[in-house]
Design a protein around this motif. Structure first.
Motif, short mmCIF file in Angstrom:
data_model
loop_
_atom_site.label_atom_id
_atom_site.label_comp_id
_atom_site.label_asym_id
_atom_site.label_seq_id
_atom_site.Cartn_x
_atom_site.Cartn_y
_atom_site.Cartn_z
N THR A 142 0.62 -1.41 0.14
CA THR A 142 -0.15 -0.04 -0.10
C THR A 142 0.86 1.22 -0.02
O THR A 142 0.57 2.10 -0.58
CB THR A 142 -0.94 0.15 1.19
N ALA A 143 1.85 1.28 0.81
CA ALA A 143 2.88 2.36 1.18
C ALA A 143 3.50 2.94 -0.48
O ALA A 143 3.47 4.07 -0.60
CB ALA A 143 3.74 2.15 1.98
N TYR A 144 3.81 1.84 -0.91
CA TYR A 144 4.54 2.05 -2.40
C TYR A 144 3.91 1.77 -3.48
O TYR A 144 4.52 1.69 -4.56
CB TYR A 144 5.93 1.35 -2.14
N ALA A 145 2.56 2.09 -3.37
CA ALA A 145 1.89 2.04 -4.70
C ALA A 145 2.20 3.32 -5.44
O ALA A 145 2.39 4.45 -4.84
CB ALA A 145 0.34 1.87 -4.21
N PRO A 146 2.08 3.15 -6.66
CA PRO A 146 2.28 4.67 -7.48
C PRO A 146 1.20 5.62 -7.11
O PRO A 146 0.21 5.12 -7.01
CB PRO A 146 2.35 4.18 -8.82
#
Length: 178
Positions: A142-146
């Motif tokens: 979730t944190a590193y979704a574009p």
């Protein structure tokens, strides 16, 4: 050998700055090669240099990975990176996001790789939905979704590229993690 859909992040309770690497495949014997590796759809958030490091790869593919240094942690040696080292041929590296790329002696075919400033909260915030700033905060996927409209939205995909295993990316893939 296939490495797909893994999250490497620091968990709660870690205290040192130089803990944990991602994929570190090193030849400890002369003439040994890593053949036909597929490393795709992984998130590697580390405090060390080797996000994805392969020595002597042959006919290997590294694609659709996020490989970055943990925010707020200085790296003791170098910037977190994707690297191919030693001898090897027939390799490709594409559609990755990383702080750096190091192709010493073994130079893969490359396309669509994005470099993002290392340990830079502003650069991470411009690229990702909610970059993790502490230990054990939550889902790396979730944190590193574009981020919509962010720098990753303008990256150019390679036709037919396989997806990251967790979230929709500019390359257009969604697959749930186990």
């Amino acid at each position: 050998m296939v490495f797909r859909g893994n999250d490497f992040t620091r968990g709660a309770g870690t205290t040192g700055l130089n803990e944990g690497q991602g994929f570190f495949l090193q030849d400890n014997a002369t003439g040994v090669f890593y053949r036909n590796l597929l490393i795709e759809g992984n998130i590697v958030e580390t405090t060390m240099q080797s996000g994805i490091s392969i020595q002597n790869p042959l006919n290997s593919i590294v694609r659709n990975n996020v490989v970055i240094q943990k925010l707020g942690h200085s790296n003791y040696s170098n910037t977190t990176r994707i690297s191919f080292a030693g001898a090897g041929t027939g390799n490709t590296c594409y559609d990755n996001v990383s702080n750096a790329y190091d192709f010493t002696a073994t130079v893969p075919t490359q396309a669509g790789n994005l470099t993002i400033a290392s340990n830079d909260a502003g650069a991470y915030a411009a690229a990702f939905v909610a970059p993790l700033t502490g230990e054990g905060q939550g889902s790396a996927a979730t944190a590193y979704a574009p981020k919509a409209g962010g720098v990753m939205a303008t990256a150019s995909p390679v036709a037919g590229a396989l997806p990251h295993q967790t979230f929709v990316t500019p390359w257009g893939f969604v697959n749930p993690r186990p």
